[in-house]
Design an enzyme around this catalytic site. Structure first.
Site, mmCIF file in Angstrom:
data_model
loop_
_atom_site.group_PDB
_atom_site.id
_atom_site.type_symbol
_atom_site.label_atom_id
_atom_site.label_comp_id
_atom_site.label_asym_id
_atom_site.label_seq_id
_atom_site.Cartn_x
_atom_site.Cartn_y
_atom_site.Cartn_z
ATOM 1 N N GLU A 255 0.954 -1.642 -0.461
ATOM 2 C CA GLU A 255 0.534 0.221 0.254
ATOM 3 C C GLU A 255 0.442 1.241 0.077
ATOM 4 O O GLU A 255 1.467 1.499 0.773
ATOM 5 C CB GLU A 255 -0.653 0.008 1.046
ATOM 6 C CG GLU A 255 -1.562 -1.020 1.495
ATOM 7 C CD GLU A 255 -2.966 -1.145 1.133
ATOM 8 O OE1 GLU A 255 -3.258 -0.324 0.183
ATOM 9 O OE2 GLU A 255 -3.874 -1.878 1.344
ATOM 10 N N CYS A 289 -2.747 8.713 2.464
ATOM 11 C CA CYS A 289 -2.641 8.511 1.402
ATOM 12 C C CYS A 289 -3.385 8.146 0.024
ATOM 13 O O CYS A 289 -3.648 8.501 -1.263
ATOM 14 C CB CYS A 289 -1.857 7.162 1.062
ATOM 15 S SG CYS A 289 -2.960 5.794 2.634
HETATM 16 P P1 NAD Z 1 9.311 6.397 4.913
HETATM 17 O O1 NAD Z 1 9.221 6.330 3.493
HETATM 18 O O2 NAD Z 1 10.723 6.950 5.255
HETATM 19 O O3 NAD Z 1 8.867 5.931 6.257
HETATM 20 C C1 NAD Z 1 7.864 5.544 5.913
HETATM 21 C C2 NAD Z 1 7.225 4.889 7.268
HETATM 22 O O4 NAD Z 1 7.817 3.254 6.315
HETATM 23 C C3 NAD Z 1 7.972 4.685 8.749
HETATM 24 O O5 NAD Z 1 7.102 4.279 9.065
HETATM 25 C C4 NAD Z 1 8.944 3.911 8.468
HETATM 26 O O6 NAD Z 1 8.959 3.243 9.882
HETATM 27 C C5 NAD Z 1 9.416 2.676 7.415
HETATM 28 N N1 NAD Z 1 10.244 2.646 6.364
HETATM 29 C C6 NAD Z 1 11.537 3.136 6.291
HETATM 30 N N2 NAD Z 1 11.972 2.659 6.152
HETATM 31 C C7 NAD Z 1 12.061 0.951 5.602
HETATM 32 C C8 NAD Z 1 12.657 0.266 5.338
HETATM 33 N N3 NAD Z 1 13.357 0.466 4.788
HETATM 34 N N4 NAD Z 1 11.983 -1.489 6.093
HETATM 35 C C9 NAD Z 1 10.583 -1.076 6.802
HETATM 36 N N5 NAD Z 1 9.750 0.025 6.938
HETATM 37 C C10 NAD Z 1 10.344 0.760 5.822
HETATM 38 O O7 NAD Z 1 8.766 8.153 4.299
HETATM 39 P P2 NAD Z 1 8.742 9.592 5.366
HETATM 40 O O8 NAD Z 1 9.985 10.088 5.669
HETATM 41 O O9 NAD Z 1 8.190 8.486 6.408
HETATM 42 O O10 NAD Z 1 7.303 9.836 4.864
HETATM 43 C C11 NAD Z 1 7.258 10.124 3.597
HETATM 44 C C12 NAD Z 1 6.325 9.610 2.514
HETATM 45 O O11 NAD Z 1 5.825 8.302 2.123
HETATM 46 C C13 NAD Z 1 5.476 10.593 1.979
HETATM 47 O O12 NAD Z 1 5.984 11.266 1.485
HETATM 48 C C14 NAD Z 1 4.377 8.978 1.321
HETATM 49 O O13 NAD Z 1 4.868 9.619 0.202
HETATM 50 C C15 NAD Z 1 5.003 7.965 1.775
HETATM 51 N N6 NAD Z 1 3.883 7.266 3.221
HETATM 52 C C16 NAD Z 1 3.151 6.796 2.497
HETATM 53 C C17 NAD Z 1 2.226 5.906 3.980
HETATM 54 C C18 NAD Z 1 0.993 5.381 2.833
HETATM 55 O O14 NAD Z 1 -0.131 5.399 3.799
HETATM 56 N N7 NAD Z 1 1.069 4.948 1.593
HETATM 57 C C19 NAD Z 1 2.754 6.214 5.108
HETATM 58 C C20 NAD Z 1 3.398 6.882 5.033
HETATM 59 C C21 NAD Z 1 4.302 7.427 4.710
#
Ligand code: NAD
Length: 481
Positions: A255, A289
């Protein structure tokens, strides 16, 4: 007036039935985004913890899958009752660690209980099939079985419903699960875990870890014990995890992000479109999202839409999410605030107009103004990249084909919306917009009984609906002579 949050919970890892607190491990700080203050210490899982969680998932799967579907349903319904009883505390905890306004936190907690109830019932209906055979001597069956131990990773923007979708789906289908919720919002996920345990879930069937996300996901996904991976988060991370899952030929639900178009036709109910759009856009300060983010408005009503939308956005009361008067709260972290500001600065430098907002708010916490951008040149970053914050872009169209083309222009395909009272337009939009979820004349797309998931770069697989359970089951055909 700010109503005090309950004292913030003690944080721990939960592995194989054991709670491991921060005294025994390296720690990460948890921050209240409304004040910038440290509110908790989160233990970081060691390599030994990960291996113990995997071993527990293997044992827990063997036990939990042998609990009858009837009893699993009873336990999930019990967890729903407990979540409802504890809703106010969980909601205040969520607002304290994530920021969102209390009314949204409360609604999210109730949605978790609804999801537990829904999956409890779906689990009882995980029917197989008897397939007519070519010979009276042969019986052909299709059985549905739990896929096996699941590794799940969830983000900070919905600290309750996103873990709940994965916990309920896995447990309802008879799988065990090792879940790593976001390090920014651990207490909400732990509160859901406690409700599941108190209701009778096999303790070794659920482990909850926190720590270094990349290290945890790499280790868990590489383990032969894990049979399914579920991730909610950014497209960049989702792709990395999909590579890791592909190496082990593991099933996956992704997702990911979106950049939802909202087509507002000349046949729209303008007042309804504006009122609902502003509420949906600035919910959770846009960190959603499925947030509506690209408003594509028919030229004949463009000025009226922009004026009314701007006036409502400018009037939103911004403040601490625990204050019942607040309509939009802080962003969840400084990373998000600087990300939004970079997109807004880019737009303004290229000549866009900020009808309202356009800046971070000084003072403690991670606040940003509700922002409306118009007159955007086509190469503006925010017209291409998911904003994930309190920013709306509004552009004009002349013909529906043009609006649908604009809706489909980006690689995202998570959610889309339209406002029109014209049936032919509704049908054209529902058939031609490339999206996993579409809301026409409202934004209520994320309900337990509906599949939630995207297409194109926004991911694959669904959670919720009947599809939600499917993604945690495998089919086995059995033919008996
Ligand atoms: P990010 O990708 O760094 O983190 C998003 C989530 O993924 C965090 O909870 C983080 O702990 C987890 N994560 C990060 N790297 C991971 C890895 N290698 N393995 C497993 N989990 C990991 O992003 P962010 O800076 O927290 O948020 C920025 C962007 O993330 C937003 O612009 C948005 O596009 C996206 N986002 C999407 C959703 C959604 O519901 N689809 C939710 C949060 C963030």
């Amino acid at each position: 007036m700010i109503i005090e949050a309950p004292s913030y919970a003690q944080l721990y890892l939960f592995i194989g039935g054991e709670r491991i607190d921060a005294r025994a491990r390296e720690r990460l700080s948890v921050i209240n985004p409304a004040t910038g203050e440290r509110i908790g210490d989160l233990p970081v899982a060691t390599d030994g913890d990960l291996q113990r969680a995997l071993a527990a998932a293997e044992r827990g799967f063997a036990r939990w899958r042998s609990v009858s579907a009837f009893d699993r349903a009873r336990i999930l319904h019990g967890a729903a009752v407990l979540v409802r009883e504890r809703a106010e505390n969980i909601a205040r905890t969520m607002t304290t660690e994530q920021g969102k306004v209390l009314v949204e936190s409360r609604a999210e907690v109730v949605a978790c209980a609804e999801l537990f109830d829904w999956v409890a019932e779906e689990g009882r209906r995980a029917y197989g099939r008897v397939v007519p055979s070519r010979s009276p001597a042969i019986r052909q069956l299709v059985l549905r079985e739990p896929v096996g131990p699941v590794a799940a990773f969830t983000p900070w923007n919905f600290p309750a419903i996103t873990p709940a979708r994965k916990l309920a789906g896995a447990l309802g289908a008879g799988c065990s699960i090792v879940i790593k919720p976001a390090e920014e919002t651990p207490a909400t996920a732990l509160a859901l875990l406690e409700a599941l345990l108190d209701a009778g879930v096999e303790p070794e069937a659920v482990s909850m870890l926190f720590g270094d996300p990349a290290h945890i996901s790499k280790t868990l996904i590489a383990s032969p014990i894990i049979r399914k991976v579920s991730f909610t988060g950014s497209i960049a991370v989702g792709k990395q995890l999909a590579h890791l899952a592909a190496d082990g030929t593991k099933r996956m639900t992704l997702e990911l992000g979106g950049h939802a178009p909202v087509i507002v036709s000349e046949h729209a109910d303008l007042a309804r479109a504006v009122n609902m759009s502003v509420a949906a856009k600035y919910r959770n300060a846009g960190q959603v999202c499925v947030s509506p983010s690209r408003f594509i408005v028919h030229r004949s009503i463009y000025d009226a839409f922009v004026d009314r939308f701007t006036a409502k956005a400018a009037g939103l009361r911004i403040g601490n999410g625990l204050d019942e008067q607040t309509q939009m709260a802080s962003l969840a972290n400084e990373r998000r605030r600087s990300g939004i500001d970079a997109l807004v600065r880019d737009a303004l430098e290229r000549g866009a107009t900020a009808r309202t907002g356009g800046s971070a708010i000084d003072g403690p916490g991670f606040f940003y103004q509700a922002t409306v951008l118009t007159d955007l040149p086509a190469d503006t970053r925010v017209l291409h990249e998911e904003p994930f914050g309190p920013v709306a872009t509004i552009t004009a169209f002349d013909a529906l084909d043009e609006a649908i083309g604009e809706a489909n222009r980006l690689p995202y395909g998570l959610s889309a919306y339209a406002f029109t009272q014209d049936l032919a337009e509704s049908i054209a939009i529902s058939e031609r917009v490339e999206t996993g979820m579409l809301g026409i004349n409202h934004f209520g797309i994320a309900l337990a009984e509906l599949p939630f998931g995207g297409v194109k770069a926004s991911g694959y697989g669904s959670e919720g609906g009947t599809e939600g359970l499917d993604s945690y089951t495998v089919t086995k055909s059995v033919t008996m002579a």
